[in-house]
Design an enzyme around this catalytic site. Structure first.
Site, mmCIF file in Angstrom:
data_model
loop_
_atom_site.group_PDB
_atom_site.id
_atom_site.type_symbol
_atom_site.label_atom_id
_atom_site.label_comp_id
_atom_site.label_asym_id
_atom_site.label_seq_id
_atom_site.Cartn_x
_atom_site.Cartn_y
_atom_site.Cartn_z
ATOM 1 N N LEU A 151 -2.602 4.861 0.370
ATOM 2 C CA LEU A 151 -4.061 4.653 0.281
ATOM 3 C C LEU A 151 -4.308 3.153 0.442
ATOM 4 C CD1 LEU A 151 -6.732 5.984 -0.115
ATOM 5 C CD2 LEU A 151 -6.400 5.876 -2.583
ATOM 6 N N HIS A 152 -4.311 2.730 1.725
ATOM 7 C CA HIS A 152 -4.295 1.296 2.032
ATOM 8 C C HIS A 152 -5.516 0.528 1.503
ATOM 9 C CE1 HIS A 152 -1.131 2.321 4.927
ATOM 10 N NE2 HIS A 152 -1.939 3.208 5.465
ATOM 11 N N ASP A 153 -6.689 0.857 2.046
ATOM 12 C CA ASP A 153 -7.848 -0.029 1.898
ATOM 13 C C ASP A 153 -8.340 -0.221 0.460
ATOM 14 O OD1 ASP A 153 -7.725 -0.434 4.602
ATOM 15 O OD2 ASP A 153 -9.299 0.987 5.099
ATOM 16 N N THR A 160 0.828 -1.220 0.000
ATOM 17 C CA THR A 160 0.000 0.000 0.000
ATOM 18 C C THR A 160 0.860 1.267 0.000
ATOM 19 O OG1 THR A 160 -0.255 0.003 2.428
ATOM 20 C CG2 THR A 160 -1.909 -1.201 1.156
#
Ligand code: BDR
Ligand code: CA
Length: 314
Positions: free
Chosen positions: A242-244, A196
């Site tokens: 922007l992980h998710d 990520t």
């Protein structure tokens, strides 16, 4: 992993703790998948706030998707939140809109079990602590073979964030995470921090989103103004990961990623390593290859898909 070639819209349950990046993941899921439901969990903020935040996003995007509230604390450890990244509400930044939507139930675990039993090929996409998924697996082990797969944002094949070794979602409920990684899912995809951090947002993306001049784009830009500033202040980093959304894209656009099959276990009790994903990269270890670890993403293409998807909200 990759699709067999046939065009299809995956059915997903998004299990989340919004969270700025969770909100954007819901935006992607709302247009790129068939969302069977949104379930919430204690994580970035207490459950009452993550649930209200999920309702805010659902109502703002006009999504016809039910929100089910889930676990209000981890299995064994004390609840801890991430106000330093997401503010006290979990979704600081934009003006908080008044909402009329209400939760469909307070039993996310029952919803997950029932939905998986009644639908073929459901993807679970957990992007918060894994408490709800672990409880569902414990109560109904038959769902493990029923789902198409599980696409997780969590862990890391490298450095952590909340500690040197652990990523927040796994650290927040390591026992739940361990249950999920050991459950025997036929596809377990892991978007960890090693991945990520290659998918970061910057001022350019924020102005591109604002230029869309739709409600979703403005909301995303307002979220990112707060999220980027808070990340830069804490870490001195440039782009905020922007992980998710990576966990959604791993299901809808697997071609953007390089996956490697690995044995991955979760450390539950370590003095310095609680919540760490122990990724066996030796290539000759003994454990089963239980996880498809994501190692790289085509950032430019992923960001183009993000912009296109947000622009599709009218
Ligand atoms: C994860 O923790 C949360 O703060 C984010 O929403 C993401 O799911 C990153 O470590
Ligand atoms: Ca999250």
């Amino acid at each position: 992993w990759s699709w067999n070639g046939e065009a299809m819209t995956p059915k997903v349950i998004v299990d989340c703790d919004p969270g700025h990046d969770d909100a954007i993941a819901i935006m992607l899921a709302g247009r790129l998948t068939e969302v069977l439901g949104i379930t919430t969990v204690s994580g970035n903020a207490p459950l009452n706030l993550t649930t209200e935040n999920a309702l805010i996003v659902t109502e703002l995007l006009n999504l016809d998707v039910a929100v089910h509230a889930g676990a209000d604390r981890p299995l064994l450890v004390a609840p801890r939140h991430a106000a330093e990244a997401h503010g006290q509400t979990g979704l600081d930044g934009p003006v908080r809109p008044e909402i009329t939507l209400e939760v469909a139930s307070n039993d996310a675990v029952a919803f997950i079990i029932e939905t998986v039993r009644n639908n073929d090929d459901v993807w679970l996409v957990p992007i918060g602590p894994l408490t709800n998924i672990a409880l569902a697996v414990r109560q109904a082990p038959d769902i493990v073979d029923r789902v198409a797969g599980v696409s997780i944002m969590g862990g890391s094949a490298g450095a952590g964030n909340v500690t040197a070794t652990a990523e927040f979602n796994l650290w927040a409920d390591p026992h739940a995470a361990s249950i999920v990684f050991d459950a025997g899912f036929k596809k377990l995809l892991m978007a960890g921090l090693n991945l990520t951090h290659q998918f970061g947002i910057d001022e350019q993306l924020i102005s591109d989103l604002r230029a869309l001049r739709n409600r979703a784009g403005t909301f995303a830009a307002d979220l990112f103004d707060f999220y980027l500033a808070s990340y830069q202040k804490r870490t001195h980093g440039q782009r905020a990961p922007l992980h998710d959304p990576c966990a959604i894209l791993a299901v809808t656009h697997p071609g953007l990623f390089r996956f490697e099959s690995r044995n991955v276990r979760v450390e539950t009790e370590g003095t310095h390593t609680r919540g760490m994903t122990v990724v066996d990269e030796r290539g000759w270890g003994e454990g089963p290859l239980n996880c498809e670890v994501e190692y790289s993403i085509d950032r430019d293409q992923g960001m183009r898909i993000l912009l296109e998807t947000v622009s599709a909200y009218t």
